[in-house]
Design an enzyme around this catalytic site. Sequence first.
Site, short mmCIF file in Angstrom:
data_model
loop_
_atom_site.label_atom_id
_atom_site.label_comp_id
_atom_site.label_asym_id
_atom_site.label_seq_id
_atom_site.Cartn_x
_atom_site.Cartn_y
_atom_site.Cartn_z
N TYR A 148 0.81 -1.24 0.07
CA TYR A 148 0.10 0.08 -0.13
C TYR A 148 0.89 1.24 -0.07
O TYR A 148 0.32 2.28 -0.30
CB TYR A 148 -0.93 0.01 1.29
CG TYR A 148 -2.22 -0.56 1.16
CD1 TYR A 148 -2.38 -1.42 -0.01
CD2 TYR A 148 -3.28 -0.36 2.39
CE1 TYR A 148 -3.69 -2.04 -0.01
CE2 TYR A 148 -4.58 -1.06 1.93
CZ TYR A 148 -4.56 -1.81 1.08
OH TYR A 148 -5.96 -2.62 1.08
N GLY A 149 2.20 1.01 0.47
CA GLY A 149 2.84 2.14 0.73
C GLY A 149 3.22 3.22 -0.44
O GLY A 149 3.27 4.27 -0.27
N CYS A 208 -3.56 -0.87 9.55
CA CYS A 208 -2.86 -0.44 8.67
C CYS A 208 -2.49 1.04 8.61
O CYS A 208 -3.55 1.81 8.76
CB CYS A 208 -3.15 -0.70 7.59
SG CYS A 208 -2.38 -0.05 5.88
N ASN A 209 -1.24 1.52 9.03
CA ASN A 209 -1.12 2.97 9.18
C ASN A 209 -1.30 3.94 7.78
O ASN A 209 -1.70 4.94 7.99
CB ASN A 209 0.33 3.13 9.46
CG ASN A 209 0.71 2.55 11.04
OD1 ASN A 209 0.77 3.56 12.01
ND2 ASN A 209 0.90 1.33 11.14
N THR A 210 -0.83 3.11 6.69
CA THR A 210 -1.24 3.87 5.40
C THR A 210 -2.62 4.23 5.30
O THR A 210 -2.94 5.38 4.94
CB THR A 210 -0.57 3.08 4.36
OG1 THR A 210 0.53 2.62 4.52
CG2 THR A 210 -0.58 3.82 3.10
N GLU A 250 7.31 -9.49 4.38
CA GLU A 250 6.28 -10.40 3.58
C GLU A 250 6.99 -11.62 3.17
O GLU A 250 6.40 -12.56 3.26
CB GLU A 250 5.63 -9.64 2.45
CG GLU A 250 4.63 -8.79 2.77
CD GLU A 250 3.31 -9.33 3.30
OE1 GLU A 250 2.96 -10.40 2.90
OE2 GLU A 250 2.36 -8.60 4.12
N THR A 273 2.38 -1.26 10.46
CA THR A 273 2.17 -2.61 11.23
C THR A 273 2.76 -3.72 10.89
O THR A 273 3.11 -4.59 11.82
CB THR A 273 0.66 -2.92 11.28
OG1 THR A 273 0.49 -2.99 9.77
CG2 THR A 273 -0.25 -1.79 11.74
N HIS A 274 3.84 -3.57 9.75
CA HIS A 274 4.71 -4.86 9.63
C HIS A 274 5.98 -4.54 10.50
O HIS A 274 6.65 -5.73 10.78
CB HIS A 274 5.12 -4.60 8.23
CG HIS A 274 4.11 -5.22 7.19
ND1 HIS A 274 2.94 -4.61 6.77
CD2 HIS A 274 4.18 -6.28 6.39
CE1 HIS A 274 2.35 -5.16 6.12
NE2 HIS A 274 3.04 -6.39 5.61
N1 DGL Z 1 1.15 -2.32 7.11
C1 DGL Z 1 0.79 -1.32 6.47
C2 DGL Z 1 0.95 0.01 7.20
O1 DGL Z 1 0.78 -0.05 8.33
C3 DGL Z 1 1.04 -1.19 4.85
C4 DGL Z 1 2.41 -1.62 4.34
C5 DGL Z 1 2.53 -1.57 2.98
O2 DGL Z 1 1.62 -2.28 2.25
O3 DGL Z 1 2.90 -0.94 2.15
O4 DGL Z 1 1.09 0.97 6.58
#
Ligand code: DGL
Length: 265
Positions: free
Chosen positions: A43-44, A74-76, A151, A184-185
């Site tokens: 998502y980044g 998810c922070n994004t 991942e 969150t990763h």
């Molecule tokens: N885990 C997600 C976050 O907290 C998204 C990471 C990604 O897909 O780039 O932003």
Amino acid sequence: MDRCAPLGVYDSGVGGLTVVREIRRQLPAEQIIYLADSARLPYGDRTPEEIQLFARQIITFLRSRGVKMVVMACNTSSALALPVVREEFSLPLVGMIEPGVKTALKMSGEGKIGVIATQGTIDSDAYGRILRKHGAQVYSQACPKFVPLIESGQFNSSQMAQAIDEYLGPLRAAGVDTLIYGCTHYPFLDSQVRAYMGEIKTVDPAVEAVRQAGRSLAEMDLLSPGKKGRDLFFATGEPEEFAKRGARLLGQELDWVEHVDLTRV
Ligand code: DGL
């Protein structure tokens, strides 16, 4: 709304499992329905419009499964979609940013706070804006190489060591005393980050986010009296792949993983 209804949780991939881990610790009576939008990960690098569209589709899907609340693990999404979609759904939504900020401000001695996150979250300045308002000195760093490496389980690879040095080197040199895992990763990388950064406080926003979720469920009299069903996991990508990665990171099998096509729900 039924108190036994499940909690909806979502992320682009395995990152939100750090939030699942925390829900299981703090709110063990809650059943979880988790969605990993793994077909559209990462998502980044996505635009705010894309992140908002994905959030709408996912919340609509989770609502169709009868959830009583959605935790945007998810922070994004929390940075780019939550302020917009909050107005569009009557379902309670919990994000990661404000809990992360609150914890960091409480923990930081000198107020020199580092934020590591996806490019989208850093560009939004969602963390920086609030932290600076409270007088903190903020050091923001986008870490686009981390999510693909996490991942694919490459925690101890040379690519990971290089990425850690590239992203965290400037924060270490700046002498940040507290570091927010603004994706969150990243809590899955905790031991590598601590080994590199030395004496530092790290913030996993999931802890306070789940505390807030529990408080608002209690206020609405929606805390589950006891877990009725097993947790369910959905993936927009390959379900077997997600089940394998998830089990490796959580250290336990995921009860049940099913594929879902969000364009059809
Ligand atoms: N885990 C997600 C976050 O907290 C998204 C990471 C990604 O897909 O780039 O932003």
